[in-house]
Design an enzyme around this catalytic site. Structure first.
Site, short mmCIF file in Angstrom:
data_model
loop_
_atom_site.label_atom_id
_atom_site.label_comp_id
_atom_site.label_asym_id
_atom_site.label_seq_id
_atom_site.Cartn_x
_atom_site.Cartn_y
_atom_site.Cartn_z
N GLU A 288 -27.66 -7.45 24.82
CA GLU A 288 -28.99 -7.71 23.82
C GLU A 288 -29.19 -9.14 24.17
O GLU A 288 -30.43 -9.31 23.84
CB GLU A 288 -28.57 -7.78 22.43
CG GLU A 288 -29.25 -6.75 21.54
CD GLU A 288 -28.80 -6.80 19.89
OE1 GLU A 288 -27.77 -7.43 19.78
OE2 GLU A 288 -29.40 -6.03 19.28
N HIS A 309 -8.45 7.02 36.35
CA HIS A 309 -8.39 8.39 36.65
C HIS A 309 -9.60 9.06 36.38
O HIS A 309 -9.57 10.25 36.34
CB HIS A 309 -7.07 8.84 35.79
CG HIS A 309 -5.96 8.34 36.07
ND1 HIS A 309 -5.00 8.99 37.29
CD2 HIS A 309 -4.94 7.21 36.09
CE1 HIS A 309 -3.84 8.20 37.19
NE2 HIS A 309 -3.93 7.04 36.61
N LYS A 423 -36.79 1.64 16.38
CA LYS A 423 -36.79 1.56 14.82
C LYS A 423 -38.31 1.92 14.31
O LYS A 423 -38.43 2.73 13.25
CB LYS A 423 -36.46 0.22 14.12
CG LYS A 423 -35.19 -0.42 14.26
CD LYS A 423 -35.02 -1.66 13.69
CE LYS A 423 -33.60 -2.17 14.13
NZ LYS A 423 -33.60 -3.62 13.56
O1 PA5 Z 1 -27.42 -9.51 17.51
C1 PA5 Z 1 -28.21 -8.99 16.74
O2 PA5 Z 1 -29.09 -9.48 16.11
C2 PA5 Z 1 -28.05 -7.70 16.36
O3 PA5 Z 1 -27.19 -6.77 16.96
C3 PA5 Z 1 -27.97 -7.28 14.74
O4 PA5 Z 1 -26.63 -7.90 14.57
C4 PA5 Z 1 -27.84 -5.93 14.32
O5 PA5 Z 1 -29.06 -5.31 14.58
C5 PA5 Z 1 -27.64 -5.91 12.84
O6 PA5 Z 1 -28.55 -6.52 11.95
P1 PA5 Z 1 -28.68 -7.08 10.61
O7 PA5 Z 1 -27.09 -8.02 10.57
O8 PA5 Z 1 -29.75 -7.72 10.32
O9 PA5 Z 1 -28.24 -5.91 9.91
#
Ligand code: PA5
Length: 435
Positions: A288, A309, A423
């Site tokens: 990310e 394996h 989303k």
């Molecule tokens: O690293 C990030 O920002 C994302 O992976 C969030 O942690 C994830 O989308 C969850 O978001 P939130 O904590 O707002 O529910």
């Protein structure tokens, strides 16, 4: 003392020491940008000095809330997704027994996770499992609006309210969210839930050392003081701009160099089942943070020797666009020795008396040199033990390294604009107002 050590011998001849050292001035510039907050995403640098910045009273508060919940529940359910889920799961898996939930109530509750998917069967199975137990919940969402944990929380809130009544249920629900924004914060204020705050300047995947990760780990019985001490030590070790004194930056540079040479996939290879969620946490952190603007290493993971394996064939002889980082445990908590058999029918007596650690070590060494011969540059990050101290160091090590790789590659490692695309489509298909 560092509980982590980086061995880069198997990166040669793919990259040279000189090539790494040539990055020193760029590393220095990126380091300054991180420390001075002048680079991309500078609103989200709170994680950099979290370990030294967190006060004893915050930790004590987390611990005492965890202790009181531990006393009243058999099953503790952590509701969250992405950065609001993986750190806690990684820490609990890394530090606990491989079968911690099967040991019954050994001084603490069983730990389950919800809201990290939208699977009806998964959540229904979870309700079947915990229905007869005393349950507490920790719902974690920085934005407070993420669909998956919001759905799971609705279901679980209804379950605990039906079970205990709204007043008792209130004391069994802890919310971890933003200090002022989001639907979860409003709900917590309205219903009077105990709340922990995620600092504004810490993004989800860099939040494991905030209550996001620390509170569930404390409920699981993990020594969070020791974890933070390890992280504090790592903050000192990996805040040094010199490549020859900072393994996190050295690792970042090698990744960037390999990426530039067409090694676009990194495989984090572990030899311990306890590390599998740490690998998932790392994949989220790296993926990310780095995968944007049509750039970025694709982070993947395997668990050896099991995956030797299956994926072993691909790694040995498939497309040569990969490099490997072995994450190796130096010493298991307990040593098992291979017994001798009288008739040696299985031909294993040559190993009689050897520890499983010794055999696992040879599996790593044999694999590392085979993969190098097969054209896969690899390095090894050794971790001394499965202690909270070592884990605290590892969390911080990877955060520093990933932030540095992102800056070296010219991307903002602290945003995730791409995550919004699915989303929007999903909301549109669901008929959410405004989409
Ligand atoms: O690293 C990030 O920002 C994302 O992976 C969030 O942690 C994830 O989308 C969850 O978001 P939130 O904590 O707002 O529910």
């Amino acid at each position: 003392m560092p509980n982590l050590s980086l061995d880069c011998e198997n990166l040669q001849p793919f990259i040279s020491d000189q090539e790494v050292n040539d990055y020193q001035s760029q590393v220095g510039l990126c380091h300054d940008q991180l420390e001075k907050g002048t680079g991309l995403g500078s609103d989200y640098l709170g994680w950099l000095h979290l370990p030294s910045g967190v006060s004893d009273s915050v930790l004590a508060d987390i611990q005492s809330t965890a202790d009181s919940l531990r006393n009243v529940c058999d099953a503790f359910i952590v509701v969250g997704i992405g950065g609001s889920y993986l750190g806690a799961r990684a820490g609990i898996s890394f530090l606990s027994s491989s079968f911690f939930n099967q040991f019954g109530r050994h001084g603490g509750p069983e730990i389950y996770f919800a809201g990290q998917n939208i699977s009806s069967d998964y959540h229904a199975d979870l309700f079947d499992l915990v229905g007869g137990r005393d349950v507490s919940l920790n719902v974690i969402s920085k934005s407070g609006t993420t669909t998956e944990p919001a759905i799971a929380f609705r279901l679980l809130k209804e379950m605990v309210e039906n079970k205990y009544g709204a007043d008792v249920a209130r004391d069994r629900i802890v919310v971890t969210t933003d200090s002022s924004k989001g639907a979860l914060k409003s709900l917590a204020d309205e219903l009077g839930y105990r709340t922990f705050v995620i600092p504004d300047d810490v993004g989800g995947r860099y939040s494991v050392l905030t209550p996001v990760g620390l509170f569930p780990m404390a409920v699981a019985g993990i020594n969070i003081q020791e974890l933070m001490e390890g992280a504090r030590q790592a903050e000192k070790l990996y805040s040094n701009p010199s490549l020859d004194q900072n393994d996190a930056y050295y690792y970042a540079v090698t990744r960037q160099l390999l990426y530039k040479k067409g090694k676009t996939t990194e495989i984090l290879a572990t030899f311990q089942p306890a590390f599998s969620y740490l690998a998932d946490w790392w994949k989220q952190l790296a993926g990310e943070s780095e995968g944007k603007n049509l750039k970025g290493i694709f982070p993947s993971s395997v668990e050896f020797t099991s995956d030797l394996h299956s994926m072993g064939q691909w790694i040995q002889e498939g497309n040569r666009n990969i490099f490997e980082t072995f994450l190796v445990l130096e010493s298991s908590r307990r040593q098992l020795k291979i017994p001798a058999f009288k008739n040696d029918a299985d031909g294993l007596n040559y190993l009689a008396g050897e520890t499983l650690d010794a055999v696992n070590e040879k599996a790593w060494l044999g694999t590392a040199s085979a993969h190098k011969e097969g054209g896969v540059p690899n390095m090894t990050l050794k971790i001394k033990d499965r202690s909270p101290y070592s884990l605290g160091q590892a969390f911080y090590f990877f955060e520093r390294a990933v932030a540095m790789t992102g800056y070296l590659n010219g991307v903002n490692p602290f945003d995730q604009p791409g995550v919004e695309f699915y989303k929007k489509n999903m909301f549109k298909l669901l008929g959410k107002p405004g989409f």
